[in-house]
Design a protein around this motif. Structure first.
Motif, mmCIF file in Angstrom:
data_model
loop_
_atom_site.group_PDB
_atom_site.id
_atom_site.type_symbol
_atom_site.label_atom_id
_atom_site.label_comp_id
_atom_site.label_asym_id
_atom_site.label_seq_id
_atom_site.Cartn_x
_atom_site.Cartn_y
_atom_site.Cartn_z
ATOM 1 N N ASP A 25 3.663 -38.850 29.753
ATOM 2 C CA ASP A 25 2.492 -38.391 30.527
ATOM 3 C C ASP A 25 2.996 -37.473 31.623
ATOM 4 O O ASP A 25 3.768 -37.878 32.486
ATOM 5 C CB ASP A 25 1.774 -39.609 31.111
ATOM 6 C CG ASP A 25 0.543 -39.218 31.932
ATOM 7 O OD1 ASP A 25 0.269 -38.013 32.068
ATOM 8 O OD2 ASP A 25 -0.128 -40.143 32.443
ATOM 9 N N ASN A 27 1.392 -35.300 34.467
ATOM 10 C CA ASN A 27 0.226 -34.865 35.243
ATOM 11 C C ASN A 27 -1.083 -34.994 34.470
ATOM 12 O O ASN A 27 -1.929 -34.100 34.478
ATOM 13 C CB ASN A 27 0.406 -33.413 35.709
ATOM 14 C CG ASN A 27 1.633 -33.222 36.581
ATOM 15 O OD1 ASN A 27 1.941 -34.082 37.413
ATOM 16 N ND2 ASN A 27 2.350 -32.120 36.383
ATOM 17 N N ARG A 29 -1.514 -35.066 31.282
ATOM 18 C CA ARG A 29 -1.492 -34.451 29.939
ATOM 19 C C ARG A 29 -0.397 -35.151 29.128
ATOM 20 O O ARG A 29 0.717 -35.365 29.609
ATOM 21 C CB ARG A 29 -1.176 -32.954 30.016
ATOM 22 C CG ARG A 29 -2.081 -32.159 30.933
ATOM 23 C CD ARG A 29 -3.494 -32.074 30.394
ATOM 24 N NE ARG A 29 -3.555 -31.337 29.132
ATOM 25 C CZ ARG A 29 -4.676 -31.139 28.449
ATOM 26 N NH1 ARG A 29 -5.830 -31.666 28.892
ATOM 27 N NH2 ARG A 29 -4.675 -30.463 27.323
ATOM 28 N N TYR A 30 -0.729 -35.516 27.918
ATOM 29 C CA TYR A 30 0.199 -36.279 27.083
ATOM 30 C C TYR A 30 0.966 -35.358 26.144
ATOM 31 O O TYR A 30 0.441 -34.335 25.663
ATOM 32 C CB TYR A 30 -0.552 -37.336 26.277
ATOM 33 C CG TYR A 30 -1.196 -38.381 27.153
ATOM 34 C CD1 TYR A 30 -0.444 -39.426 27.681
ATOM 35 C CD2 TYR A 30 -2.548 -38.296 27.482
ATOM 36 C CE1 TYR A 30 -1.026 -40.378 28.510
ATOM 37 C CE2 TYR A 30 -3.135 -39.245 28.310
ATOM 38 C CZ TYR A 30 -2.372 -40.272 28.827
ATOM 39 O OH TYR A 30 -2.940 -41.200 29.644
ATOM 40 N N HIS A 31 2.233 -35.748 25.909
ATOM 41 C CA HIS A 31 3.099 -34.985 25.025
ATOM 42 C C HIS A 31 3.896 -35.940 24.134
ATOM 43 O O HIS A 31 4.259 -37.040 24.549
ATOM 44 C CB HIS A 31 4.111 -34.144 25.822
ATOM 45 C CG HIS A 31 3.483 -33.095 26.672
ATOM 46 N ND1 HIS A 31 2.883 -33.383 27.888
ATOM 47 C CD2 HIS A 31 3.365 -31.743 26.490
ATOM 48 C CE1 HIS A 31 2.423 -32.260 28.421
ATOM 49 N NE2 HIS A 31 2.707 -31.254 27.603
ATOM 50 N N PRO A 52 2.399 -30.801 22.843
ATOM 51 C CA PRO A 52 1.253 -31.261 23.643
ATOM 52 C C PRO A 52 0.244 -32.014 22.768
ATOM 53 O O PRO A 52 -0.030 -31.626 21.640
ATOM 54 C CB PRO A 52 0.663 -29.963 24.193
ATOM 55 C CG PRO A 52 1.129 -28.898 23.260
ATOM 56 C CD PRO A 52 2.462 -29.327 22.757
ATOM 57 N N GLY A 54 -2.776 -33.265 24.418
ATOM 58 C CA GLY A 54 -4.059 -33.260 25.121
ATOM 59 C C GLY A 54 -4.111 -34.274 26.240
ATOM 60 O O GLY A 54 -3.145 -34.972 26.537
ATOM 61 N N GLY A 55 -5.306 -34.405 26.835
ATOM 62 C CA GLY A 55 -5.475 -35.271 27.993
ATOM 63 C C GLY A 55 -6.114 -36.606 27.692
ATOM 64 O O GLY A 55 -6.215 -37.455 28.583
ATOM 65 N N ASP A 56 -6.563 -36.818 26.463
ATOM 66 C CA ASP A 56 -7.200 -38.078 26.088
ATOM 67 C C ASP A 56 -6.166 -39.018 25.477
ATOM 68 O O ASP A 56 -5.533 -38.690 24.472
ATOM 69 C CB ASP A 56 -8.342 -37.821 25.095
ATOM 70 C CG ASP A 56 -9.089 -39.104 24.765
ATOM 71 O OD1 ASP A 56 -8.697 -39.775 23.799
ATOM 72 O OD2 ASP A 56 -10.062 -39.420 25.477
ATOM 73 N N TYR A 57 -6.016 -40.189 26.080
ATOM 74 C CA TYR A 57 -4.958 -41.108 25.639
ATOM 75 C C TYR A 57 -5.163 -41.563 24.203
ATOM 76 O O TYR A 57 -4.220 -41.592 23.414
ATOM 77 C CB TYR A 57 -4.914 -42.319 26.571
ATOM 78 C CG TYR A 57 -3.782 -43.281 26.248
ATOM 79 C CD1 TYR A 57 -2.471 -42.988 26.612
ATOM 80 C CD2 TYR A 57 -4.026 -44.466 25.568
ATOM 81 C CE1 TYR A 57 -1.431 -43.857 26.315
ATOM 82 C CE2 TYR A 57 -2.991 -45.346 25.269
ATOM 83 C CZ TYR A 57 -1.698 -45.036 25.646
ATOM 84 O OH TYR A 57 -0.678 -45.892 25.344
ATOM 85 N N ALA A 60 -4.334 -38.863 21.899
ATOM 86 C CA ALA A 60 -2.887 -38.651 21.897
ATOM 87 C C ALA A 60 -2.198 -39.684 21.009
ATOM 88 O O ALA A 60 -1.274 -39.363 20.258
ATOM 89 C CB ALA A 60 -2.341 -38.717 23.322
#
Length: 536
Positions: A25, A27, A29-31, A52, A54-57, A60
Motif C-alpha cells: 500500500d 499512499n 494505492r495498492y501495488h 498498480p 488501484g485504490g480499492d482493496y 486489488a
C-alpha cells in the motif's frame, strides 16, 4: 443477491488470508510487488518489480494473483537469459499450493476475458462443449497423464517458468496441480458463459478455488551456504577452523544435497530427522555423531543467536549413540609398545635391484620416528607428522618440540611446547633431524596451505602400515593408543594429571586448573622421568 455473495466471498477471503504476500500500500494505492533476486538485477535493471492494482482493496486482492504471475514471468525470462536459454531446474523460487495456482489461473483467465471483450469479434466465439466434457472428466480423475498434459500442460509449464512449482511430470503432485488447473479452466469457462449473457457477478463454486487463500507473507530465503561461509569466518577470527572447516563442510554439503534446496528458512525438524536417518545409511555412526550432527547443530544455533533465522530446526535432534564396548585397555600394553617400537626402529624400506630405496626418505623417517615421538609425548599422530624443522629447539642440553597451528593445526588451536625424551636422542633422531634444513620433517608439501592435508595423509599412511604389519592390536587405535598409554604410564610414576594434560594438549578439567602455568621446566622433569622402552 449475486453482488452480496461476491462481497461475502471476498470478505471471507480477506479475513482468512491476513496480509497477502506481494501486496503493498503506497499512499492509498495498492501495488503487486516482487523483489528481484540479486543475481538477476543486472539483467532486469531493477531491485523490484511493481504493477498498480488501484485504490480499492477488494479489487486489488482480486487482481493480485494475475499481476504477481506476470511479474514472476518477467523473473523467469531473466533466469532463462542468464542460463543461456536453458529452463530453470531445482526447487521452485516462488512456490504456490495447488489451490493458489488454480486461483491465479482463474483470475488471469477472467482478466484476459475482460481484454478480449473490447474486440467486437469476441462474442462470436463459442464455448467448446467437448472441452467442457474433457475438463469435467479430468477433474473427476478419469484422464491419464497424456490427456492432462494436452489440457493444461502449457499452463503448468508457465507456472513452472514463473517459479511456482517444481513437480515432476506424471508424479502425484503434478496430477494434483493439473486437476486443479482443470477446475480453474472450467470455472473460468462458466464465468465466460455467464458474461455472454450479461451477468458479470458470478463467483466460483469449486472448493479448490472458492476456499483458496492468497500466499501469506513469507520469510526471505536464507542461504545455508552463505550461513556456513559467515560462520567459518567468525570461528576463524576466534582462532578456530584454521583449515576453513574442510571436514565439517562435508556435513553442510550433505544436508543441502538431501534437502535439494539451499534455504535455511524452509527446514523443519522433520527434515533434520529424515536427513539424519539418511546420512546414517551412508556414513559411520561415529562420523555422524562426532562430525556431521554437531556441525549442523552448531551452525543453526549460531544462526539463531545472530537472528539470521527465526527458529533452530536442529533443536532436539540427537543421535542415540551406542556406548562402545571395550574388551581390553584402550592403550598399548608394555609388551605391545616394545614390539611396535622395536619393529619401527629396525624398519628398512624395500629396495630396487640396484639397491635404491623404493620410498622417499621422509616417508621412511616418518615410519621409524613418529611412533617413538608419539610414545613419549602423547601427542596426536597428525601433530607429529606436521612438524617442521623450525619447530625443534635445542637449548641447555634439551630438545623441545613446539606443536603449533602454524605447522598444520591443533585440535585446540593453541601452541604448546613438548620436551623430547632422552631415549629418542640416544637412538639417533637428531642425526636425521639435522639433514632437514627447513620446512616439514615428515612430509614433502612446499606450501603452508598444504601442510595440514599432507600431514594427515602421512598420519593415515602410518596407521595403515602399522595395521598391515600386525603391530596394532584389535581394539587399539594407532594414534589414541599412545595417548592412552602416555597418560597411564604418567600416572603410574606419579606425574600430576595437570602436567600430563599440558604436555598432551588436553583442556583444563576445572576452573582452578586454568590458574598458573605448567612451565617448560616442569614438563622436562616429567618427560625425563618416563621409563625407557627396551628394544627387543
Amino acid at each position: 443477491m449475486a453482488v452480496s455473495r461476491l462481497q461475502i466471498w471476498l470478505q471471507r477471503l480477506i479475513m482468512m488470508a491476513g496480509r497477502p504476500r506481494n501486496l503493498v500500500d503506497r499512499n492509498g494505492r495498492y501495488h503487486a510487488r516482487l523483489v528481484v533476486p540479486k543475481d538477476l538485477r543486472g539483467i532486469i535493471g531493477k531491485t523490484e518489480l511493481r504493477t498498480p492494482l488501484g485504490g480499492d482493496y477488494r479489487q486489488a486482492i482480486k487482481l493480485l494473483p494475475g499481476a504477481v504471475a506476470q511479474l514472476q514471468h518477467q523473473i523467469a525470462l531473466a533466469e532463462r537469459k542468464i542460463s543461456a536459454g536453458t529452463l530453470r531446474t531445482g526447487p521452485a523460487r516462488y512456490p504456490l499450493a495447488p489451490d493458489q495456482i488454480a486461483m491465479s489461473h482463474y483470475m488471469q483467465r477472467l482478466a484476459f476475458d475482460d481484454e478480449l471483450r473490447n474486440d467486437p469479434r469476441w462474442p462470436s466465439v463459442g464455448i467448446d462443449d467437448l472441452l467442457v466434457q474433457r475438463l469435467r472428466a479430468a477433474i473427476a480423475g478419469l484422464a491419464d497423464d497424456a490427456e492432462l498434459a494436452d489440457l493444461v500442460g502449457p499452463q503448468i509449464e508457465r507456472f513452472r517458468a514463473s517459479g511456482n512449482l517444481d513437480a515432476t511430470p506424471g508424479s502425484d503432485e503434478w496430477r494434483v496441480i493439473a486437476r486443479a488447473l482443470c477446475s480453474a479452466e472450467l470455472e473460468a469457462l462458466e464465468r465466460v458463459a455467464e458474461r455472454d449473457e450479461g451477468d458479470f457477478t458470478g463467483t466460483p463454486t469449486a472448493p479448490i478455488i472458492k476456499n483458496a487463500q492468497p500466499p501469506q507473507s513469507a520469510t526471505a530465503p536464507v542461504s545455508i551456504t552463505d550461513l556456513w561461509t559467515d560462520y567459518v569466518q567468525v570461528r576463524q577470527r576466534l582462532g578456530y577452523m584454521k583449515d576453513g572447516g574442510r571436514r565439517q563442510e562435508l556435513a553442510i554439503k550433505s544436508l543441502i544435497k538431501f534437502l535439494r534446496h539451499d534455504d535455511a528458512t524452509k527446514i523443519k525438524k522433520k527434515n533434520m530427522l529424515d536427513w539424519l536417518e539418511n546420512t546414517l545409511q551412508e556414513k559411520q555412526p561415529s562420523t555422524v555423531s562426532k562430525v556431521y550432527l554437531p556441525t549442523i547443530r552448531s551452525l543453526f544455533r549460531w544462526a539463531t543467536e545472530q537472528d539470521r533465522i527465526k527458529d533452530n530446526p536442529a533443536v532436539g535432534v540427537r543421535l542415540a549413540a551406542r556406548k562402545p564396548i571395550h574388551n581390553r585397555e584402550r592403550g598399548f600394553t608394555t609388551e605391545e609398545a616394545m614390539e611396535l617400537l622395536t619393529a619401527v626402529f629396525n624398519y628398512q624400506p624395500k629396495t630396487s635391484q640396484n639397491g635404491k630405496a623404493m620410498e622417499g626418505e621422509k616417508v621412511t623417517a616418518a615410519k621409524r620416528w613418529v611412533p617413538w615421538l608419539c610414545a613419549f609425548t602423547g601427542a596426536r599422530v597428525a601433530e607429529i607428522t606436521q612438524l617442521r624443522r623450525e619447530d625443534f629447539r635445542e637449548a641447555g642440553g634439551n630438545v623441545t618440540i613446539r606443536i603449533t597451528p602454524e605447522a598444520g593445526g591443533t585440535k585446540t588451536g593453541q601452541w604448546r611446547d613438548v620436551p623430547v625424551h632422552p631415549q629418542i636422542i640416544k637412538l639417533g633422531f637428531l642425526d636425521y633431524l639435522h639433514t632437514i634444513k627447513s620446512g616439514p620433517v615428515f612430509h614433502n608439501a612446499k606450501e603452508q596451505k598444504k601442510y595440514q592435508t599432507s600431514a594427515k595423509k602421512t598420519a593415515n599412511r602410518i596407521g595403515d602400515w602399522l595395521r598391515e604389519q600386525n603391530l596394532v592390536p584389535e581394539g587399539v587405535q594407532p594414534s589414541h593408543g599412545w595417548r592412552h598409554r602416555f597418560k597411564t604410564v604418567g600416572r603410574e610414576i606419579g606425574i600430576q594429571d595437570r602436567v600430563l594434560d599440558a604436555i598432551q594438549g588436553h583442556a583444563a578439567r576445572t576452573a582452578g586448573d586454568d590458574y598458573g602455568d605448567v612451565t617448560l621446566s616442569t614438563k622436562i622433569n616429567a618427560i625425563n622421568r618416563l621409563p625407557e622402552y627396551e628394544i627387543l
